[in-house]
Design a protein around this motif. Structure first.
Motif, PDB file in Angstrom:
ATOM      1  N   LEU A   9      34.837  40.783  49.226  1.00 47.90           N
ATOM      2  CA  LEU A   9      35.268  40.336  47.906  1.00 47.90           C
ATOM      3  C   LEU A   9      35.771  38.906  47.986  1.00 47.90           C
ATOM      4  O   LEU A   9      36.466  38.541  48.939  1.00 47.90           O
ATOM      5  CB  LEU A   9      36.385  41.242  47.355  1.00 47.90           C
ATOM      6  N   SER A  10      35.396  38.109  47.011  1.00 46.45           N
ATOM      7  CA  SER A  10      35.839  36.711  46.973  1.00 46.45           C
ATOM      8  C   SER A  10      37.266  36.635  46.419  1.00 46.45           C
ATOM      9  O   SER A  10      37.569  37.245  45.383  1.00 46.45           O
ATOM     10  CB  SER A  10      34.882  35.899  46.099  1.00 46.45           C
ATOM     11  N   VAL A  11      38.121  35.907  47.123  1.00 48.48           N
ATOM     12  CA  VAL A  11      39.514  35.741  46.698  1.00 48.48           C
ATOM     13  C   VAL A  11      39.706  34.297  46.253  1.00 48.48           C
ATOM     14  O   VAL A  11      39.370  33.359  46.980  1.00 48.48           O
ATOM     15  CB  VAL A  11      40.493  36.061  47.853  1.00 48.48           C
ATOM     16  N   ILE A 103      43.671  36.282  43.229  1.00 45.87           N
ATOM     17  CA  ILE A 103      42.923  37.115  42.288  1.00 45.87           C
ATOM     18  C   ILE A 103      41.569  37.474  42.892  1.00 45.87           C
ATOM     19  O   ILE A 103      40.911  36.645  43.540  1.00 45.87           O
ATOM     20  CB  ILE A 103      42.708  36.384  40.948  1.00 45.87           C
ATOM     21  N   ILE A 104      41.156  38.723  42.684  1.00 45.34           N
ATOM     22  CA  ILE A 104      39.783  39.145  42.996  1.00 45.34           C
ATOM     23  C   ILE A 104      39.135  39.584  41.690  1.00 45.34           C
ATOM     24  O   ILE A 104      39.803  40.116  40.800  1.00 45.34           O
ATOM     25  CB  ILE A 104      39.737  40.288  44.033  1.00 45.34           C
ATOM     26  N   ASP A 105      37.847  39.334  41.571  1.00 47.90           N
ATOM     27  CA  ASP A 105      37.118  39.715  40.364  1.00 47.90           C
ATOM     28  C   ASP A 105      35.727  40.173  40.781  1.00 47.90           C
ATOM     29  O   ASP A 105      34.880  39.362  41.183  1.00 47.90           O
ATOM     30  CB  ASP A 105      37.037  38.527  39.403  1.00 47.90           C
ATOM     31  N   ASP A 106      35.525  41.483  40.744  1.00 44.41           N
ATOM     32  CA  ASP A 106      34.265  42.054  41.209  1.00 44.41           C
ATOM     33  C   ASP A 106      33.951  43.270  40.335  1.00 44.41           C
ATOM     34  O   ASP A 106      34.856  44.009  39.937  1.00 44.41           O
ATOM     35  CB  ASP A 106      34.390  42.484  42.684  1.00 44.41           C
ATOM     36  N   PRO A 107      32.663  43.481  40.022  1.00 46.35           N
ATOM     37  CA  PRO A 107      32.326  44.639  39.179  1.00 46.35           C
ATOM     38  C   PRO A 107      32.800  45.973  39.756  1.00 46.35           C
ATOM     39  O   PRO A 107      33.060  46.919  39.005  1.00 46.35           O
ATOM     40  CB  PRO A 107      30.797  44.586  39.112  1.00 46.35           C
ATOM     41  N   CYS A 175      39.225  39.381  51.740  1.00 41.93           N
ATOM     42  CA  CYS A 175      39.452  40.766  51.304  1.00 41.93           C
ATOM     43  C   CYS A 175      38.146  41.558  51.353  1.00 41.93           C
ATOM     44  O   CYS A 175      37.086  41.032  51.017  1.00 41.93           O
ATOM     45  CB  CYS A 175      40.034  40.767  49.884  1.00 41.93           C
ATOM     46  N   GLN A 176      38.248  42.791  51.813  1.00 44.37           N
ATOM     47  CA  GLN A 176      37.090  43.685  51.838  1.00 44.37           C
ATOM     48  C   GLN A 176      37.419  44.943  51.027  1.00 44.37           C
ATOM     49  O   GLN A 176      38.561  45.427  51.046  1.00 44.37           O
ATOM     50  CB  GLN A 176      36.713  44.106  53.266  1.00 44.37           C
ATOM     51  N   THR A 193      41.225  45.966  52.178  1.00 42.92           N
ATOM     52  CA  THR A 193      41.705  45.526  53.483  1.00 42.92           C
ATOM     53  C   THR A 193      41.498  44.017  53.599  1.00 42.92           C
ATOM     54  O   THR A 193      40.809  43.410  52.781  1.00 42.92           O
ATOM     55  CB  THR A 193      40.951  46.233  54.615  1.00 42.92           C
ATOM     56  N   GLY A 194      42.091  43.411  54.610  1.00 45.31           N
ATOM     57  CA  GLY A 194      41.930  41.974  54.826  1.00 45.31           C
ATOM     58  C   GLY A 194      43.254  41.309  55.123  1.00 45.31           C
ATOM     59  O   GLY A 194      44.225  41.950  55.558  1.00 45.31           O
ATOM     60  N   GLN A 195      43.319  39.980  54.874  1.00 47.56           N
ATOM     61  CA  GLN A 195      44.528  39.203  55.122  1.00 47.56           C
ATOM     62  C   GLN A 195      44.781  38.253  53.955  1.00 47.56           C
ATOM     63  O   GLN A 195      43.851  37.833  53.258  1.00 47.56           O
ATOM     64  CB  GLN A 195      44.405  38.407  56.420  1.00 47.56           C
ATOM     65  N   ILE A 196      46.057  37.907  53.786  1.00 41.19           N
ATOM     66  CA  ILE A 196      46.475  37.045  52.687  1.00 41.19           C
ATOM     67  C   ILE A 196      47.655  36.212  53.144  1.00 41.19           C
ATOM     68  O   ILE A 196      48.387  36.589  54.080  1.00 41.19           O
ATOM     69  CB  ILE A 196      46.840  37.903  51.446  1.00 41.19           C
ATOM     70  N   GLU A 197      47.853  35.046  52.512  1.00 43.17           N
ATOM     71  CA  GLU A 197      48.972  34.186  52.900  1.00 43.17           C
ATOM     72  C   GLU A 197      50.306  34.879  52.653  1.00 43.17           C
ATOM     73  O   GLU A 197      50.539  35.478  51.593  1.00 43.17           O
ATOM     74  CB  GLU A 197      48.953  32.881  52.100  1.00 43.17           C
TER      75      GLU A 197
END
Length: 572
Positions: A9-11, A103-107, A175-176, A193-197
């Protein structure tokens, strides 16, 4: 069976001026909203019911605060935020400022805010070159931070003109979306799942989110998937019917394998390529294939064992691959002693031949001729009814007389009519009710009819209760209707009564009326008798071929509590 799908997923990270609300625990407001739930109005009457004697100025102040926080609308009707507050005691406390949002925006998941960080007014952020805020995150929707689990929502994006603007911020967050489909439970689990600041520039931290679960008709989807040359999906048994030649020895023994499908479609979620299905249940394509499969596993187990075995031990080894496995519905035939010896002789394995011959001749567990009528011929009184004597040490508790049989042993390939078995199990009584607790009733309708007919020969108005496994969803109506048509009483759901993971022996509970009864525990189903000879119209007196089975009477403290409850409910 299990399917795991993972997608990236694109963040994006933005800085934006917003009106936020942070969820804080406010039990006094929760009590106020709960009082308003009955009428649906958060008005003066609701406030005075919770706070009797409050002055009018206090009521007006509370109403204005509830209106401002979005707990009610301008007509004082309770909103979804007010209903949420009534359930959780968490109130949305508003504030305004400059915020950093991931923010993530995915169908697949929609538009979600992963985390929010307040930006200090001392930050040197220049808004001379803002960007339009495309696809802004939804307002008035509660999100949970993937950093610290704090709950928040966006109330709005104040702007001096119609177009919303923001600053695009650099981010190393990734993000996955992890989707796990558990076919046995027919549930989908979704997890980010994934990592973030981390806050205050402390590097990256893992995304923390509780998985979301929901029920889905997973097996219904599988019916439309193309398995190609790997096999054909059996929608009734929920397994992949496969050619035996395509399986390894381990896959044959464990009845499952991992396969890859070129293309699958999941409704409302998309089309996926090269997916891997783990622990796919396997089954035979026909009864003949089931017999070959059983003998393949059996022969390899015998060869691995090495030392000669008694015939009862050989039968137990055969049951390991045929009882409680996908081969069971096809009733594979266990080789007789003569067939085993002929097979060893034909293969030229003289050491095995003489080893078995000696073991069979010297075995102490020779199969006796079964004559259940002998149990009842010694005492003519037993032909009417076997009495249940009361325990003098515990009045009200009954037990069988010492001279009565309290166990039954059937050896593999014993010939016995269903009527003989049922006559023995009821011990000469004319029961008022019986309960068969057997998780595989749904696979043995022909034998169930014989079982019911034998019971009806004893008592025509007998109530026959069946507890069995939950049938496949697609065949639930058909299966339950079939059982009810045979017994006259709807079947009960085994997992609902005993829990989804609890497995145990089969039970046959006999309710004799007037508080008397007894319960058998059986290592094998009383519905597993097979018709050995061609017989188009079998009846209760038709000889059947049986597997090994032990049945023994239980003491009162050994009976499952749920079975005792069934017995007590029938005494009311």
């Amino acid at each position: 069976m299990r399917l795991t799908l993972q997608s990236e997923l694109s963040v994006r990270c933005i800085a934006v001026f917003a009106e936020m609300a942070w969820m804080e625990r406010r039990p006094e407001l929760g009590q106020l909203c709960r009082a308003a739930c009955d009428s649906g109005l958060l008005d003066r009457d609701a406030i005075e019911a919770v706070l009797p004697g409050i002055p009018d100025q206090g009521v007006d102040h509370l109403l204005n605060a509830c209106l401002e926080w979005g707990l009610c609308d301008d007509q004082f009707h309770l909103t979804h935020l007010g209903e949420r507050l009534a359930e959780t005691d968490e109130a949305p406390i508003p504030e305004q400022g400059l915020y950093k949002m991931w923010i993530i925006d995915d169908p697949a998941v929609g538009c979600q805010i992963l985390a929010v960080e307040r930006l200090s007014s001392s930050w040197d952020l220049r808004f001379e070159d803002p960007h339009p805020l495309k696809n802004p995150p939804p307002c008035h929707q509660v999100f949970t931070s993937v950093i610290d689990d704090r709950k928040f929502m966006v109330r709005g994006f104040p702007a001096n003109h119609d177009e919303l603007e923001c600053l695009e911020m650099p981010t190393e967050a990734h993000c996955q979306l992890l989707r796990v489909y558990d076919f046995e439970q027919e549930r989908q689990q979704t997890l980010l799942t994934g990592q973030i600041e981390a806050p205050l520039g402390r590097g990256l931290c893992p995304i923390q989110q509780a998985p979301e679960e929901r029920s889905m008709p997973l097996f219904h989807w599988v019916e439309h998937w193309d398995f190609g040359t790997q096999g054909e999906w059996d929608p009734k048994h929920h397994w992949l019917a496969v050619p035996l030649s395509t399986l390894s020895d381990r896959e044959k023994d464990h009845f499952e394998k991992t396969i890859t499908l070129d293309l699958i479609e999941i409704p409302e979620q998309g089309i996926f390529e090269n997916v891997t299905l783990e622990s796919v249940p396997l089954g035979p394509q026909s009864a003949a294939a089931a017999q070959v499969w059983a003998m393949d596993c059996f022969d390899r187990a015998l060869a691995k064992n090495g030392s000669p075995l008694s015939y009862s031990a050989i039968c137990a080894l055969f049951d390991r691959f045929t009882v409680g496995t996908p081969l069971e519905p096809f009733h594979p035939k266990m080789p007789s002693k003569e067939e085993l010896l002929q097979k060893a002789q034909a293969e030229g394995d003289l050491s095995q031949y003489w080893g078995w011959a000696a073991a069979f001749d010297l075995a102490l567990d020779q199969e006796p001729e079964i004559n259940l009528d002998a149990y009842f011929e010694e005492d003519e009184a037993l032909e009417e009814q076997i009495p249940l004597e009361e325990d003098p040490m515990q009045p009200g508790r009954h037990y069988l007389s010492p001279n009565l049989p309290d166990h039954l042993t059937l050896f593999c390939n014993t010939r016995l009519a269903m009527q003989q078995l049922v006559d023995f199990l009821v011990l000469g009584h004319k029961p008022r009710r019986v309960l068969l607790c057997d998780r595989y009733v749904r696979e043995n309708f022909a034998q169930l009819k014989l079982f019911v007919a034998a019971l009806r020969n004893i008592s025509s108005d007998l109530e026959i209760h069946i507890w069995t496994l939950k049938p496949n969803e697609d065949y639930a109506g058909e299966t339950l209707l079939a059982i009810q048509e045979i017994t006259g009483i709807p079947a009960q759901n085994y997992p609902k009564l005993f829990g989804p993971k609890k497995m145990h022996s089969r039970y046959f509970f006999v309710d004799c009326g007037e508080g008397q009864g007894f319960c058998w525990a059986m290592t094998h189903s009383p519905l597993h008798g097979r018709i050995r000879d061609a017989c188009p119209y079998p009846g209760p007196t038709t000889p059947l071929l049986w597997d090994d089975m032990q049945a023994y009477l239980l003491c009162e403290d050994e009976i499952e509590p749920r079975l005792q409850q069934w017995f007590k409910e029938g005494q009311r």
